[in-house]
Motif scaffolding. Structure first.
Motif, PDB file in Angstrom:
ATOM      1  N   PHE A  65       0.824  -1.211   0.000  1.00  0.00           N
ATOM      2  CA  PHE A  65       0.000   0.000   0.000  1.00  0.00           C
ATOM      3  C   PHE A  65       0.857   1.261   0.000  1.00  0.00           C
ATOM      4  O   PHE A  65       0.520   2.270  -0.605  1.00  0.00           O
ATOM      5  CB  PHE A  65      -0.925  -0.022   1.214  1.00  0.00           C
ATOM      6  CG  PHE A  65      -1.855   1.152   1.298  1.00  0.00           C
ATOM      7  CD1 PHE A  65      -2.775   1.401   0.294  1.00  0.00           C
ATOM      8  CD2 PHE A  65      -1.830   2.002   2.395  1.00  0.00           C
ATOM      9  CE1 PHE A  65      -3.645   2.483   0.377  1.00  0.00           C
ATOM     10  CE2 PHE A  65      -2.686   3.091   2.491  1.00  0.00           C
ATOM     11  CZ  PHE A  65      -3.593   3.324   1.471  1.00  0.00           C
ATOM     12  N   VAL A  69       1.990   1.511  -4.214  1.00  0.00           N
ATOM     13  CA  VAL A  69       0.688   0.890  -4.094  1.00  0.00           C
ATOM     14  C   VAL A  69       0.460  -0.142  -5.203  1.00  0.00           C
ATOM     15  O   VAL A  69       0.840   0.055  -6.354  1.00  0.00           O
ATOM     16  CB  VAL A  69      -0.416   1.961  -4.108  1.00  0.00           C
ATOM     17  CG1 VAL A  69      -0.463   2.693  -5.450  1.00  0.00           C
ATOM     18  CG2 VAL A  69      -1.766   1.358  -3.780  1.00  0.00           C
ATOM     19  N   THR A 197      -2.739  -4.902   8.482  1.00  0.00           N
ATOM     20  CA  THR A 197      -1.640  -4.098   7.969  1.00  0.00           C
ATOM     21  C   THR A 197      -0.342  -4.583   8.585  1.00  0.00           C
ATOM     22  O   THR A 197      -0.290  -4.879   9.784  1.00  0.00           O
ATOM     23  CB  THR A 197      -1.818  -2.612   8.335  1.00  0.00           C
ATOM     24  OG1 THR A 197      -3.090  -2.158   7.890  1.00  0.00           O
ATOM     25  CG2 THR A 197      -0.726  -1.763   7.696  1.00  0.00           C
ATOM     26  N   PRO A 211      -6.351  -5.350  -0.350  1.00  0.00           N
ATOM     27  CA  PRO A 211      -5.669  -4.296  -1.113  1.00  0.00           C
ATOM     28  C   PRO A 211      -6.564  -3.070  -1.295  1.00  0.00           C
ATOM     29  O   PRO A 211      -7.788  -3.174  -1.398  1.00  0.00           O
ATOM     30  CB  PRO A 211      -5.377  -4.971  -2.459  1.00  0.00           C
ATOM     31  CG  PRO A 211      -5.476  -6.442  -2.190  1.00  0.00           C
ATOM     32  CD  PRO A 211      -6.486  -6.603  -1.105  1.00  0.00           C
TER      33      PRO A 211
END
Length: 886
Positions: A65, A69, A197, A211
């Motif tokens: 991310f 990304v 995360t 995602p």
């Protein structure tokens, strides 16, 4: 005219661009199916050898991310989730191909200077709120409550269990989260939102299980799904946490003062409790709360006369504070400001030192008890109720305990008590309701402050009420929004209190050139309104923008239980920001913003316009820089002359630049500079900032923040006098300097045992010269606005400036020497041991010095004489808590 045209252009441009982009999320929603392990056991030891873990498969395929990304992360992560009738269990396997890259630094709870992994759980499944649990590789826990689709509140401290371990090819984190710490419905089969995360320290990288594109329109609303939750029964929470505190204050004895004999011992106790009224709603109680381990506020001086805003630090009020948040507009203005509860007493006594009298006034008002009722139902109702009662506080007046001193007085006083703060009841009620598939909400707030009045505090308002409504609507996958608030306030009291309100710096009804307000000494109430409206783009793509306005009517008053700096104001604003999220060969991320606002008062005076450009760059080597510059072509203020006419400041230009090294390094630092200049050198600002952080050991971290500021001003307000029956507003050329240094040392013996030190000396010097008086307050030129006294008009003797304005040899008016140097030192050393989850022992040593120095001395001399040369007040405190969980 050019400035107004630009403002109108921005207001028109931004709404037209709201539909200019149509980004779609390229990632489908992921789903993970868990299962019950009822009847089996899992030992939380960081070793995944329990048979129960084999009931489910690993899920993986995390996607980067930040910074790049949508790409494959440097290291992959695996996750498992199972549950029984009391707990949710989560396991992470964080793979690592080079074990030397793992960073195992320790930190305080909710502080993670190394590698970590977390899970976010939307057990309400409302797409707006959630619970976050984080584990560092070193075993430090973090927990946060998530609100408003992405606001993380680290004040939430639930009871849960964690163990980590190092493996040959990575590290493991094993969680046990009691279901009593979560909130969910009673459906037989449930679907929760989840997100995970991982921070990979070596590359300063974030990867996600679900995602997301760059700049998502929200956080919780974009979670994946957790399925397979069958037969879960809501758990009612019941926790009781009594505490006891032994405290000793020591200080330099004051001869003859019976209240200052050198030491004050104290033994107190209290109780905190959490009661799950339903699975959705929790009642928090506190009886005689103690906040002795809380850091002191930093030093600050406000030359403009306004109250300085300090954020809330007390745990009871900090936890879930977002539930009661209701902002009026920009800045700190809020309908509810919890620091009003338990504030220092507002009244004084009639002590007369010439009669041998001494006084003792409590430093803070005692909070007899407080309760918070908050939560969110499965139907989308968010509810918050806060009730608190503070004690009537009395100042004690006693005679000197020195008989010789009393014998030498012509008249002797008497011992007595006088009320300095009345018994007060505070109430806040807050509600919000989601609808439109959780894309919209409407809400409201109501507050009241009711005092049991006493003649000695008749200047206070007896009743204060406020109410408001708020709303927000999101559309187009939450990329665009419109929101607003409306507020009504009503205060009551005797004529003395309402007169004091009218003439306070917040309102200034006595302004000599104000045609829309006037002072009425017979009034016993005031009613005002406030609010804001904003429309903008808040997510998706590379652009953010909004346009809006807020207002505060002249009679709006919130300061009994809220915070309001200035009424009688309308502000329009517009902001545009461009983001660059894909790394290049020379940066990781960047953004650039253009901001504009104008201000008017309710008489229609056009008081201010400002333009500002600011930007941020995270460089390829993970250093960072931020900058900004702006122009203020029009600056008028209604408050500068404290009831006098509007005042015009000269046009101002400013810029700032801050830059820092890679925060991952054991030593990192930030340098900053702020520069402002006004036309004709009317005023200026030079601010220098140096921040350093060093972590020589995984368990030890040190930070040092240094700030020095110069803020000269040729027309600093001094006082008001009278000449030939007309007001004289006296100003002076001030040379003011401030110096502050903040040192923090954190030593982590283990994740549950820490030693923390905080210390800050603060020095402020204000030296006046070149006194002048206001001639034409709104003239464009500085020399037209003021007239400088010459040597024949002003003289100084015995601390008093005498002014013979008409040079007839007779003093027309006089004022005291405004020069001063303020000195303050605050320090706090805390040993904290969480000996079992939720139960703690605190050992605290605090020091404090407050005084005045000689403005002509250097900073070094002031430090030597007023800080190092004075005996500080010491506080020694032992606090023990034990949390009973039922």
């Amino acid at each position: 005219m050019t400035h107004r045209l630009l403002a109108l252009f921005l207001m028109a441009f931004i709404p037209l661009t709201l539909w200019s982009q149509d980004e779609t999320n390229p990632y489908p929603k992921r789903s993970y199916t868990t299962t019950s392990i009822q009847g089996q056991t899992i030992k939380i030891d960081g070793v995944l050898d329990d048979e129960a873990w084999n009931a489910v498969e690993w899920t993986s395929d995390y996607v980067e991310f930040q910074p790049d990304v949508g790409t494959e992360p440097s290291q992959q992560t695996k996750m498992k989730i199972v549950y029984d009738d009391k707990n949710l269990y989560v396991a992470f396997y964080c793979l690592e191909s080079d074990m030397s890259n793992l960073e195992r630094r320790l930190g305080r709870r909710d502080d993670f200077p190394g590698d970590w992994v977390e899970i976010n759980i939307d057990s309400y499944n409302d797409d707006r709120s959630g619970f976050s649990f984080t584990a560092s590789v070193s075993g430090v826990k973090g927990d946060e409550f998530i609100s408003d689709n992405g606001n993380f509140d680290s004040s939430w401290n639930p009871i849960w269990y964690l163990a980590t371990s190092i493996q040959e090819d990575g590290w493991i984190a094993e969680f046990r989260v009691p279901l009593s710490q979560l909130r969910f419905g009673n459906d037989e089969e449930q679907v929760w939102g989840i997100q995970s995360t991982r921070r990979y320290f070596a590359n300063e990288e974030r990867s996600l299980w679900q995602p997301l594109p760059a700049n998502p329109p929200g956080w919780v609303s974009e979670f994946g799904e957790l399925r397979g939750l069958i037969g879960l029964k809501p758990q009612k929470q019941l926790e009781i946490q009594p505490y006891t505190v032994a405290q000793l204050d020591t200080y330099e004895a004051e001869p003859g003062n019976p209240f200052r004999d050198g030491s004050d011992p104290r033994l107190t106790g209290g109780l905190d409790a959490k009661i799950g009224v339903t699975n959705d709603l929790t009642l928090d109680l506190t009886i005689n709360p103690d906040f002795g381990q809380v850091d002191a506020d930093p030093g600050a001086i406000a030359l403009d006369g306004f109250e300085i805003f300090f954020p809330e630090r007390r745990p009871f009020f900090v936890e879930n504070k977002n539930v009661f948040d209701f902002r009026v507009g920009g800045g700190a203005d809020n309908v509810f400001f919890s620091r009003r509860i338990g504030r220092p007493p507002q009244g004084g006594t009639s002590v007369d030192p010439s009669k041998g009298e001494f006084q003792d006034i409590p430093a803070f008002t005692t909070i007899l008890g407080a309760a918070k009722f908050s939560g969110k139902t499965k139907d989308g109702w968010a509810i918050g109720v806060l009730e608190s009662v503070t004690a009537e506080e009395k100042g004690e007046i006693e005679l000197s305990d020195d008989p010789e001193f009393i014998a030498g007085l012509p008249e002797v006083g008497e011992a007595r008590e006088e009320v300095v703060e009345p018994l007060t009841n505070y109430f806040v009620g807050r509600v919000q309701k989601d609808f439109n598939d959780r894309n919209s909400y409407v809400g409201g707030i109501m507050t009241s402050t009711v005092r049991r009045m006493d003649p000695n505090v008749s200047f206070l308002r007896s009743h204060a009420y406020s109410g408001g409504i708020d709303f927000r609507h999101n559309w187009k996958d939450r990329k665009y929004y419109v929101e607003g608030t409306g507020i009504l306030s009503h205060v009551r009291g005797n004529p003395e209190s309402i007169l004091r309100t009218q003439t306070s710096l917040t309102h200034l009804f006595q302004r000599v050139d104000a045609g829309h307000v006037e002072v009425d000494p017979t009034r016993t109430s005031m009613t005002g309104t406030g609010g804001r409206f904003e429309i903008g783009k808040g997510g998706g793509g590379d652009w953010r923008y909004n346009v809006g306005g807020n207002w505060r009517s002249p009679e709006l008053e919130l300061n009994d239980i809220g915070f309001l700096r200035q009424a009688d104001q309308f502000r329009q604003y517009a902001n545009v920001r461009r983001l660059w999220n894909n790394p290049t060969s020379w940066y990781r991320q960047a953004n650039l913003s253009l901001n504009q606002f104008t201000e008017f008062d309710f008489e229609g005076n056009y008081n201010r316009i400002q333009y500002e450009v600011n930007g941020y760059m995270n460089w390829k080597n993970n250093w960072w820089s931020e900058f900004g510059f702006g122009h203020k072509p029009r600056i008028f203020t209604n408050t500068f002359l404290r009831g006098g006419p509007r005042w015009r400041f000269s046009d101002e230009n400013f810029f700032y630049f801050f830059s820092g090294t890679d925060s991952r390094k054991k030593f990192n630092m930030t340098l900053g500079y702020v520069h402002s200049d006004a036309k004709e050198d009317a005023f200026a600002l030079r601010r220098y900032v140096v921040r350093m952080r060093y972590q020589p050991l995984n368990a030890l971290s040190l930070s040092l923040n240094f700030e020095y500021q110069e803020n000269p001003n040729k027309t600093q307000y001094v006082t008001e006098s009278s000449f030939d029956g007309t007001p004289r507003y006296i100003l002076g050329n001030i040379q003011n300097e401030s110096l502050s240094t903040t040192l923090r040392v954190n030593y982590n013996i283990n994740p549950n045992m820490t030693i923390q030190y905080y210390g800050q000396p603060f020095i402020f010097k204000a030296n006046f010269s070149d006194f002048n008086y206001v001639n034409d307050p709104i003239a464009e030129g500085l020399n037209e606005r003021v007239t400088l006294y010459d040597n024949q008009q002003i003289s100084f003797e015995d601390g008093v400036y005498s002014v013979d304005e008409n040079r007839d040899g007779t003093t027309d008016y006089a004022f005291g020497d405004p020069d001063f140097a303020f000195v303050q030192f605050r320090s706090n050393m805390v040993f904290r041991w969480e000996y079992i989850p939720g139960s703690e022992i605190f050992l605290v040593w605090s020091q404090g010095i407050t005084g005045l120095g000689d403005v002509n001395d250097s900073f070094g001399t002031i430090i030597q004489d007023e800080l190092l040369g004075q005996r500080p007040q010491n506080t020694f405190l032992l606090k023990a808590t034990y949390r009973f969980v039922f």
